[in-house]
Design a protein around this motif. Sequence first.
Motif, PDB file in Angstrom:
ATOM      1  N   TYR A  55       0.839  -1.206   0.000  1.00 17.00           N
ATOM      2  CA  TYR A  55       0.000   0.000   0.000  1.00 17.00           C
ATOM      3  C   TYR A  55       0.873   1.255   0.000  1.00 17.00           C
ATOM      4  O   TYR A  55       0.661   2.172  -0.795  1.00 17.00           O
ATOM      5  N   VAL A  59       0.912   4.177  -2.860  1.00 17.79           N
ATOM      6  CA  VAL A  59       0.557   5.540  -2.462  1.00 17.79           C
ATOM      7  C   VAL A  59       1.732   6.482  -2.722  1.00 17.79           C
ATOM      8  O   VAL A  59       1.551   7.610  -3.182  1.00 17.79           O
ATOM      9  N   THR A  60       2.935   6.016  -2.468  1.00 19.24           N
ATOM     10  CA  THR A  60       4.130   6.830  -2.724  1.00 19.24           C
ATOM     11  C   THR A  60       4.419   6.914  -4.210  1.00 19.24           C
ATOM     12  O   THR A  60       4.687   7.994  -4.737  1.00 19.24           O
ATOM     13  N   ILE A  64       0.613  10.144  -4.192  1.00 18.14           N
ATOM     14  CA  ILE A  64      -0.544  10.536  -3.395  1.00 18.14           C
ATOM     15  C   ILE A  64      -0.071  10.944  -2.004  1.00 18.14           C
ATOM     16  O   ILE A  64      -0.357  12.034  -1.542  1.00 18.14           O
ATOM     17  N   GLY A  65       0.658  10.053  -1.338  1.00 23.05           N
ATOM     18  CA  GLY A  65       1.277  10.355  -0.065  1.00 23.05           C
ATOM     19  C   GLY A  65       0.334  10.763   1.044  1.00 23.05           C
ATOM     20  O   GLY A  65       0.375  11.890   1.519  1.00 23.05           O
ATOM     21  N   TYR A  66      -0.519   9.858   1.488  1.00 22.07           N
ATOM     22  CA  TYR A  66      -1.459  10.176   2.557  1.00 22.07           C
ATOM     23  C   TYR A  66      -0.753  10.515   3.870  1.00 22.07           C
ATOM     24  O   TYR A  66      -1.235  11.317   4.641  1.00 22.07           O
ATOM     25  N   GLY A  67       0.365   9.873   4.145  1.00 24.60           N
ATOM     26  CA  GLY A  67       1.133  10.204   5.335  1.00 24.60           C
ATOM     27  C   GLY A  67       0.856   9.357   6.557  1.00 24.60           C
ATOM     28  O   GLY A  67       1.444   9.601   7.612  1.00 24.60           O
ATOM     29  N   GLU A  68      -0.025   8.364   6.470  1.00 19.95           N
ATOM     30  CA  GLU A  68      -0.276   7.536   7.651  1.00 19.95           C
ATOM     31  C   GLU A  68       0.835   6.510   7.875  1.00 19.95           C
ATOM     32  O   GLU A  68       1.008   6.017   8.977  1.00 19.95           O
TER      33      GLU A  68
END
Length: 113
Positions: A55, A59-60, A64-68
Amino acid sequence: MTSKHSAHVRREFYKAVGFYFRVVWPIFSILFLLIVVVGLIISYLEGWPPLDGVYFGFVTGLTIGYGELVPKLGVSRVLAILLGFNGVLMTAIFAAISVRAIEVAVRASGKDE
């Protein structure tokens, strides 16, 4: 533009996307696999579950990089940077295929008129 004409342009577009995607599939699949493998390596290094690593990789890679999920180790951070470059390259290839397919579809629709 008639509905029949629009349908023809769409058909030509999807045909071209399929053709060019088959051409770059070896490169695209290597980049895709690289995201999975590097994500798994990062998950191992950081002590995350493997699915979290995959995941994180996507994401990276897709910027997108949500940061969680944030890598703490230096080597993991370097790998995350490489994931970002890999994802940008994969996105660029997909965008190039789409633009080329639009060109082909528009050119084909011009010949039919």
